[in-house]
Structure formats: C-alpha cells, structure tokens
Enzyme design. Structure first.
Site, PDB file in Angstrom:
ATOM      1  N   ASP A 107     -29.159  15.948  -6.325  1.00 43.37           N
ATOM      2  CA  ASP A 107     -28.637  15.380  -5.135  1.00 43.37           C
ATOM      3  C   ASP A 107     -28.412  13.752  -5.745  1.00 43.37           C
ATOM      4  O   ASP A 107     -29.251  13.420  -6.654  1.00 43.37           O
ATOM      5  CB  ASP A 107     -29.765  15.238  -4.040  1.00 43.37           C
ATOM      6  CG  ASP A 107     -29.901  16.380  -3.234  1.00 43.37           C
ATOM      7  OD1 ASP A 107     -28.656  17.402  -3.213  1.00 43.37           O
ATOM      8  OD2 ASP A 107     -30.387  16.805  -2.247  1.00 43.37           O
ATOM      9  N   ARG A 180     -20.113  17.485  -6.717  1.00 45.26           N
ATOM     10  CA  ARG A 180     -20.105  17.560  -5.264  1.00 45.26           C
ATOM     11  C   ARG A 180     -19.669  16.094  -4.890  1.00 45.26           C
ATOM     12  O   ARG A 180     -20.454  15.108  -5.210  1.00 45.26           O
ATOM     13  CB  ARG A 180     -21.173  17.966  -4.748  1.00 45.26           C
ATOM     14  CG  ARG A 180     -21.369  17.812  -3.115  1.00 45.26           C
ATOM     15  CD  ARG A 180     -22.922  17.585  -2.601  1.00 45.26           C
ATOM     16  NE  ARG A 180     -23.611  18.768  -2.938  1.00 45.26           N
ATOM     17  CZ  ARG A 180     -25.053  18.885  -3.091  1.00 45.26           C
ATOM     18  NH1 ARG A 180     -25.737  17.393  -2.624  1.00 45.26           N
ATOM     19  NH2 ARG A 180     -25.680  19.743  -3.364  1.00 45.26           N
TER      20      ARG A 180
HETATM   21  P1  FAD Z   1     -18.380  12.344   8.888  1.00 44.95           P
HETATM   22  O1  FAD Z   1     -17.673  11.030   8.470  1.00 44.95           O
HETATM   23  O2  FAD Z   1     -19.961  12.141   9.232  1.00 44.95           O
HETATM   24  O3  FAD Z   1     -17.576  12.875   9.913  1.00 44.95           O
HETATM   25  C1  FAD Z   1     -16.353  13.199   9.917  1.00 44.95           C
HETATM   26  C2  FAD Z   1     -15.991  14.430  10.838  1.00 44.95           C
HETATM   27  O4  FAD Z   1     -16.483  15.605  10.553  1.00 44.95           O
HETATM   28  C3  FAD Z   1     -16.332  14.040  12.516  1.00 44.95           C
HETATM   29  O5  FAD Z   1     -15.354  13.346  12.999  1.00 44.95           O
HETATM   30  C4  FAD Z   1     -16.303  15.544  12.904  1.00 44.95           C
HETATM   31  O6  FAD Z   1     -14.895  15.906  13.022  1.00 44.95           O
HETATM   32  C5  FAD Z   1     -17.034  16.304  11.807  1.00 44.95           C
HETATM   33  N1  FAD Z   1     -18.446  16.498  11.848  1.00 44.95           N
HETATM   34  C6  FAD Z   1     -19.309  15.598  11.421  1.00 44.95           C
HETATM   35  N2  FAD Z   1     -20.712  15.608  11.504  1.00 44.95           N
HETATM   36  C7  FAD Z   1     -20.383  16.935  12.516  1.00 44.95           C
HETATM   37  C8  FAD Z   1     -21.524  17.423  13.411  1.00 44.95           C
HETATM   38  N3  FAD Z   1     -22.710  17.294  13.572  1.00 44.95           N
HETATM   39  N4  FAD Z   1     -20.946  18.471  14.489  1.00 44.95           N
HETATM   40  C9  FAD Z   1     -19.572  18.576  14.460  1.00 44.95           C
HETATM   41  N5  FAD Z   1     -18.567  17.854  13.690  1.00 44.95           N
HETATM   42  C10 FAD Z   1     -19.108  16.852  12.995  1.00 44.95           C
HETATM   43  N6  FAD Z   1     -25.259  12.255   0.743  1.00 44.95           N
HETATM   44  C11 FAD Z   1     -25.891  11.811  -0.195  1.00 44.95           C
HETATM   45  O7  FAD Z   1     -25.638  10.343  -0.203  1.00 44.95           O
HETATM   46  N7  FAD Z   1     -26.355  12.218  -1.277  1.00 44.95           N
HETATM   47  C12 FAD Z   1     -26.305  13.672  -1.378  1.00 44.95           C
HETATM   48  O8  FAD Z   1     -26.854  14.212  -2.328  1.00 44.95           O
HETATM   49  C13 FAD Z   1     -25.583  14.335  -0.180  1.00 44.95           C
HETATM   50  N8  FAD Z   1     -25.603  15.586  -0.420  1.00 44.95           N
HETATM   51  C14 FAD Z   1     -24.956  16.544   0.599  1.00 44.95           C
HETATM   52  C15 FAD Z   1     -24.859  17.599   0.431  1.00 44.95           C
HETATM   53  C16 FAD Z   1     -24.031  18.388   1.514  1.00 44.95           C
HETATM   54  C17 FAD Z   1     -23.922  19.819   1.181  1.00 44.95           C
HETATM   55  C18 FAD Z   1     -23.579  17.637   2.640  1.00 44.95           C
HETATM   56  C19 FAD Z   1     -22.479  18.367   3.442  1.00 44.95           C
HETATM   57  C20 FAD Z   1     -23.576  16.395   2.683  1.00 44.95           C
HETATM   58  C21 FAD Z   1     -24.325  15.732   1.927  1.00 44.95           C
HETATM   59  N9  FAD Z   1     -24.840  14.209   1.993  1.00 44.95           N
HETATM   60  C22 FAD Z   1     -25.086  13.797   0.780  1.00 44.95           C
HETATM   61  C23 FAD Z   1     -24.212  13.620   3.175  1.00 44.95           C
HETATM   62  C24 FAD Z   1     -22.817  12.851   3.119  1.00 44.95           C
HETATM   63  O9  FAD Z   1     -22.841  11.648   2.338  1.00 44.95           O
HETATM   64  C25 FAD Z   1     -22.544  12.394   4.551  1.00 44.95           C
HETATM   65  O10 FAD Z   1     -23.442  11.579   4.962  1.00 44.95           O
HETATM   66  C26 FAD Z   1     -22.531  13.442   5.648  1.00 44.95           C
HETATM   67  O11 FAD Z   1     -21.870  14.595   5.185  1.00 44.95           O
HETATM   68  C27 FAD Z   1     -21.711  12.987   6.725  1.00 44.95           C
HETATM   69  O12 FAD Z   1     -20.148  12.896   6.267  1.00 44.95           O
HETATM   70  P2  FAD Z   1     -19.301  13.802   6.688  1.00 44.95           P
HETATM   71  O13 FAD Z   1     -18.284  13.957   5.551  1.00 44.95           O
HETATM   72  O14 FAD Z   1     -19.516  15.289   7.026  1.00 44.95           O
HETATM   73  O15 FAD Z   1     -18.340  13.256   7.909  1.00 44.95           O
END
Ligand code: FAD
Length: 300
Positions: A107, A180
């Site tokens: 991560d 990732r």
């Molecule tokens: P967002 O910009 O939060 O949302 C965009 C759109 O996605 C929304 O408008 C909606 O349509 C949909 N959406 C988002 N959340 C939801 C929900 N709860 N329910 C329904 N629809 C939703 N961050 C790090 O800094 N370091 C890491 O190592 C790290 N590892 C990760 C590993 C994985 C597998 C994932 C999925 C995320 C990880 N993250 C990590 C978190 C990441 O940085 C984001 O903070 C997080 O994924 C939110 O961004 P998003 O791209 O999902 O979309």
C-alpha cells in the site's frame, strides 16, 4: 467481537474469519487482497509481530486453493521506526510469500513515505521477477488447481493526486511487477499534490492512459469510480494491456460481482482487531456508508 455494523467493511477479527470471507468472495468470481489492520507503529515489537502474522497468513493461503493475495502497509512493518526495520520486515514477508507463491501488494501511505515505498518495491520487483503472468477473468479459472496464486510477485500502489506520480510511473514501467493506481486517500499539501477533485480525476485519467500504453505486466485500477472503470475498459480495447479492477470490501460490491463476469476483479478486504479506525474512515469518506451499514443492522 466485530459488531455487525462494521462487518460490511471488515472481514473479521482473525485470519480464519478473513479466509472464510475470501472463500465466499471467490465463489462469486472475485479475488481477495487481505490486509491485516495496523499502521504507524513507533516501536519495533508490533511491526515485527505483524510481519510474523503476515508470514503465517501466507502459509494459510498457500495451504488452500483460495485466490488470495496480501497487502501490507510500510508503517505497519516499521517504517516510522526506521527504514531499515521496514526493509527487514518486508523482506521476511516477501521471501516467505515468494517461496509459497503468494502475491504481495505494498500500500502507499502519506507522501513522505513515497520514496521509501517505491525503493523497497523496486528491490523486490527485481528479486521476485514480477507478476503472476496469468490473464483472463478469474472465474474462467475457478475451480481448478491452477486458480491459486502459484508464482508470487509484488505490486505497489501509487496515488494520482501526487504531482510526482506521472514521473514515478515512467520509472515503474521498466520494472517487473504490478502497479495499482488510486486517487489517494491522504491529504498532502498543495506543494506536492493536486487538491481539487476535478484535477485529481484528470491526473487519474492521464496516469491510466500512460499505464495502458507503457505497462506490459498489466494495470490495477484501484477505484470505485464508474468513469475510471469505463475508461480502463476502453484503454484495454485499444491497447490490449491486461488489467484488473480493485475495489474495497463493502463498497459497490454488486458492481464487483457484475464486473467479474468478464474481467479480473479483486476485493481489498481488511481484517484484524484494529478495525475501529478503518471503519470510522470509511464512514467519514462517505456518509452513505453509515446509512448502508445501519440498514444492514436494523434491516431497513
Ligand atoms: P471517488 O472519487 O471517491 O468517487 C468517485 C465515484 O465512485 C463516486 O461519484 C461514485 O460514483 C463512486 N463511489 C465511490 N465510493 C462509493 C461508495 N461508497 N458507494 C457507491 N459509489 C461509490 N489510497 C491510498 O492512498 N493508498 C492505498 O494504498 C490505497 N489502496 C487502495 C486499494 C483499493 C483496492 C482501493 C479501491 C482504494 C485504495 N485507496 C488507497 C483509496 C483511494 O485512494 C481512494 O481514496 C478511494 O478509492 C476513493 O476514490 P475512488 O476512486 O474510489 O472514487
């Protein structure tokens, strides 16, 4: 005991509970990335203990036919104690995982840790030789011995909100191993990061386009955003680069199962006794998460 309200986002308090969650999720065509909750240790002892727990988890996974990987946090393995402690603990975990054919994700934490994390990844990517080299949606492979991870490898997460990431990707493109791409969960200062949501989305799209052009070992799309998932599909059609979608346990799970019909999907599932702060973070991130979790408890 894990209260029902948290069990939407956390796969249990123990490794057996997490492995049971992995089995149920695998049955729906989705692989599982297990993360033992824990971070920012300021003493060596808990970092060593979590490294040992990951080694046991690797043995547990290797003893099953599960499609499961692990994901570790640098500060969980001792980065706040010292880079040497982190590197030593990571080496223990990666060596065991490599022997047992289990893939290890790293991560990415806050921006002060990026160099140490990428340096460690680069070292192990060269040592372990990279990805599992398998293509195609997981459920096409379900049910056979060949479905389990059998050749290890390492991957690292990078954050599109950091200004440096586009350049980091050029360095990573020359290495074996998976990357990732996420938007970034931390709150870095403007000097090093894009702060506006629209600018972060633009950076995510740019990085994704570059990755599909330059990464032979495949791209991991770590996002719940339907726009980014659709963009990945278009880029895959254009370049033929293999890719997988990764989402968090408890977030858009129906979409995870649907997407797994025709592409590789992995669910990141945390587990362990330190679940409270993780659950709290998911709720702060999106208030609908609390409403959903409450409905699951009260049956509304
Ligand atoms: P967002 O910009 O939060 O949302 C965009 C759109 O996605 C929304 O408008 C909606 O349509 C949909 N959406 C988002 N959340 C939801 C929900 N709860 N329910 C329904 N629809 C939703 N961050 C790090 O800094 N370091 C890491 O190592 C790290 N590892 C990760 C590993 C994985 C597998 C994932 C999925 C995320 C990880 N993250 C990590 C978190 C990441 O940085 C984001 O903070 C997080 O994924 C939110 O961004 P998003 O791209 O999902 O979309």
């Amino acid at each position: 005991m894990l209260p029902p309200i948290a069990s939407r986002f956390v796969a249990g308090e123990t490794a057996p509970a997490a492995l049971e969650h992995a089995r149920e999720t695998n049955e729906r065509g989705v692989g599982v990335i297990l993360n033992l909750l824990g971070e920012h240790y300021h003493e060596r002892e808990p970092a060593d203990a979590d490294a040992a727990a990951y080694c046991e988890l690797v043995d547990d996974i290797a003893g099953t036919d599960l499609r499961a990987r692990i994901s570790v946090k640098p500060s969980q393995l001792g980065l706040d104690v010292g880079e040497d402690v982190f590197r030593e603990n990571l080496a223990r975990v990666v060596e065991r995982a490599d022997e047992r054919g289990v893939f290890v994700w790293l991560d990415m934490e806050d921006h002060t840790t990026t160099d140490a994390t990428l340096d460690a990844f680069e070292h192990h990517a060269r040592e372990t030789g990279g990805t599992d080299g398998r293509e195609g949606p997981p459920n096409e492979r379900a049910g056979s011995e060949a479905t389990r991870e059998t050749d290890g490898g390492v991957g690292v997460c990078v954050q599109a909100n950091l200004r440096r990431t586009r350049e980091d990707l050029e360095r990573l493109a020359d290495l074996p191993g998976k990357v990732r791409l996420v938007k970034g969960a931390y709150d870095p200062p403007e000097a090093v990061a894009y702060r506006e949501k629209s600018r972060v989305n633009e950076a995510y799209r740019d990085c994704l386009e570059y990755m599909f052009e330059a990464f032979d070992d495949g791209v991991a799309v770590g996002s719940h955003d339907p726009e980014m998932v659709a963009l990945a599909e278009r880029l895959h059609d254009e370049h033929g680069t293999p890719y997988e979608v990764q989402m968090l346990m408890g977030v858009r799970e129906d979409a995870q199962y649907d997407l797994a019909d025709d592409r590789e999907v992995w669910q990141y599932a945390p587990y362990g006794s330190k679940w409270l702060s993780y659950f709290y973070r998911r709720v702060l991130e999106r208030k609908e998460n609390l409403a959903f979790a409450l409905r699951a408890v009260v049956g509304g």
